[in-house]
Design a protein around this motif. Structure first.
Motif, PDB file in Angstrom:
ATOM      1  N   ILE A 190       5.322  -4.083  -5.704  1.00 14.84           N
ATOM      2  CA  ILE A 190       4.004  -4.492  -5.207  1.00 14.84           C
ATOM      3  C   ILE A 190       3.801  -5.987  -5.413  1.00 14.84           C
ATOM      4  O   ILE A 190       3.358  -6.692  -4.497  1.00 14.84           O
ATOM      5  CB  ILE A 190       2.881  -3.670  -5.876  1.00 14.84           C
ATOM      6  CG1 ILE A 190       2.933  -2.225  -5.380  1.00 14.84           C
ATOM      7  CG2 ILE A 190       1.508  -4.283  -5.588  1.00 14.84           C
ATOM      8  CD1 ILE A 190       2.023  -1.274  -6.126  1.00 14.84           C
ATOM      9  N   SER A 204      -1.159  -5.175 -10.957  1.00 12.19           N
ATOM     10  CA  SER A 204       0.259  -4.829 -11.024  1.00 12.19           C
ATOM     11  C   SER A 204       0.970  -5.522 -12.184  1.00 12.19           C
ATOM     12  O   SER A 204       1.846  -4.935 -12.816  1.00 12.19           O
ATOM     13  CB  SER A 204       0.957  -5.183  -9.712  1.00 12.19           C
ATOM     14  OG  SER A 204       0.556  -4.295  -8.705  1.00 12.19           O
ATOM     15  N   MET A 229      -2.518   1.536 -11.485  1.00 11.51           N
ATOM     16  CA  MET A 229      -1.900   1.852 -10.193  1.00 11.51           C
ATOM     17  C   MET A 229      -2.869   2.559  -9.248  1.00 11.51           C
ATOM     18  O   MET A 229      -2.923   2.242  -8.059  1.00 11.51           O
ATOM     19  CB  MET A 229      -0.654   2.720 -10.400  1.00 11.51           C
ATOM     20  CG  MET A 229       0.082   3.064  -9.112  1.00 11.51           C
ATOM     21  SD  MET A 229       0.711   1.635  -8.192  1.00 11.51           S
ATOM     22  CE  MET A 229       2.093   1.181  -9.217  1.00 11.51           C
ATOM     23  N   SER A 281       2.238   1.848  -3.408  1.00 10.85           N
ATOM     24  CA  SER A 281       1.227   2.411  -4.313  1.00 10.85           C
ATOM     25  C   SER A 281       0.983   3.892  -4.018  1.00 10.85           C
ATOM     26  O   SER A 281       0.803   4.681  -4.938  1.00 10.85           O
ATOM     27  CB  SER A 281      -0.081   1.614  -4.243  1.00 10.85           C
ATOM     28  OG  SER A 281      -0.759   1.823  -3.028  1.00 10.85           O
ATOM     29  N   GLN A 290      -5.145   0.774  -6.733  1.00  9.74           N
ATOM     30  CA  GLN A 290      -4.461  -0.024  -5.721  1.00  9.74           C
ATOM     31  C   GLN A 290      -4.289   0.738  -4.408  1.00  9.74           C
ATOM     32  O   GLN A 290      -4.207   0.123  -3.347  1.00  9.74           O
ATOM     33  CB  GLN A 290      -3.123  -0.513  -6.259  1.00  9.74           C
ATOM     34  CG  GLN A 290      -3.348  -1.490  -7.402  1.00  9.74           C
ATOM     35  CD  GLN A 290      -2.149  -2.318  -7.692  1.00  9.74           C
ATOM     36  OE1 GLN A 290      -1.673  -3.021  -6.811  1.00  9.74           O
ATOM     37  NE2 GLN A 290      -1.647  -2.245  -8.911  1.00  9.74           N
ATOM     38  N   TRP A 319       0.839  -1.198   0.000  1.00  7.82           N
ATOM     39  CA  TRP A 319       0.000   0.000   0.000  1.00  7.82           C
ATOM     40  C   TRP A 319       0.876   1.250   0.000  1.00  7.82           C
ATOM     41  O   TRP A 319       0.612   2.197  -0.745  1.00  7.82           O
ATOM     42  CB  TRP A 319      -0.943  -0.034   1.194  1.00  7.82           C
ATOM     43  CG  TRP A 319      -1.818   1.162   1.348  1.00  7.82           C
ATOM     44  CD1 TRP A 319      -2.636   1.714   0.391  1.00  7.82           C
ATOM     45  CD2 TRP A 319      -1.982   1.961   2.514  1.00  7.82           C
ATOM     46  NE1 TRP A 319      -3.298   2.802   0.908  1.00  7.82           N
ATOM     47  CE2 TRP A 319      -2.913   2.972   2.216  1.00  7.82           C
ATOM     48  CE3 TRP A 319      -1.435   1.907   3.789  1.00  7.82           C
ATOM     49  CZ2 TRP A 319      -3.301   3.930   3.143  1.00  7.82           C
ATOM     50  CZ3 TRP A 319      -1.830   2.854   4.716  1.00  7.82           C
ATOM     51  CH2 TRP A 319      -2.754   3.858   4.387  1.00  7.82           C
TER      52      TRP A 319
END
Length: 149
Positions: A132, A77, A51, A22, A54, A19
């Motif tokens: 990610i 991703s 992106m 992102s 997310q 997280w």
């Protein structure tokens, strides 16, 4: 054995760390477009499409510690990563830019950033997508761990 300990130590925080990656990626893209006034090209917009959600999905999953989101976030991703690979290749291989040229807006092979001769915006996006994916892989619970719990 060192690798297993490292993996075990980051597993509980993997969703949270994904997280954070992102958030940094989205924050960076917004900084470049809104503060630096770099106009995103068509491929940049496609990478953003994969992106931006997310931040919300991984944020909610982190809050709830819901690992069921992992396959969905990983899919976003991976697709975004492939777009980044193509975009980076288009910037570095002139023949690709001629094969499928961007016909509207800023050309996709235009480099706003070119640090050290190879670090460009699509490469930074690719690094974020890869981080990610790696964190989500590390954060998955194995079948044995689920059965033990």
């Amino acid at each position: 054995m060192e690798g297993n300990r490292f993996l075990a130590s980051i597993r509980p925080y993997a969703l949270y760390m994904a997280w954070i990656v992102s958030i940094v990626a989205v924050g960076g893209s917004l900084y470049l477009s809104e503060i630096m006034h770099y106009e995103p090209c068509k491929l940049c917009w496609l990478q953003r499409i994969f992106m931006y959600p997310q931040v919300i999905l991984l944020g909610i999953a982190s809050y709830k510690n819901d690992r069921k989101i992992i396959p969905y976030a990983m899919t976003l991703s991976i697709i975004g990563g492939f777009i980044s690979i193509y975009h980076y290749a288009e910037q570095k291989i002139p023949a690709l830019a001629k094969a499928l040229p961007c016909t509207v807006g800023i050309p996709c092979d235009f480099d706003y950033l070119n640090w050290f001769g190879f670090i460009t915006i699509p490469l930074l996006a690719l690094i974020a997508f890869i981080l990610i994916v790696c964190l989500l892989i590390a954060g998955r619970e194995t079948v044995e761990e689920v059965q033990e719990a």
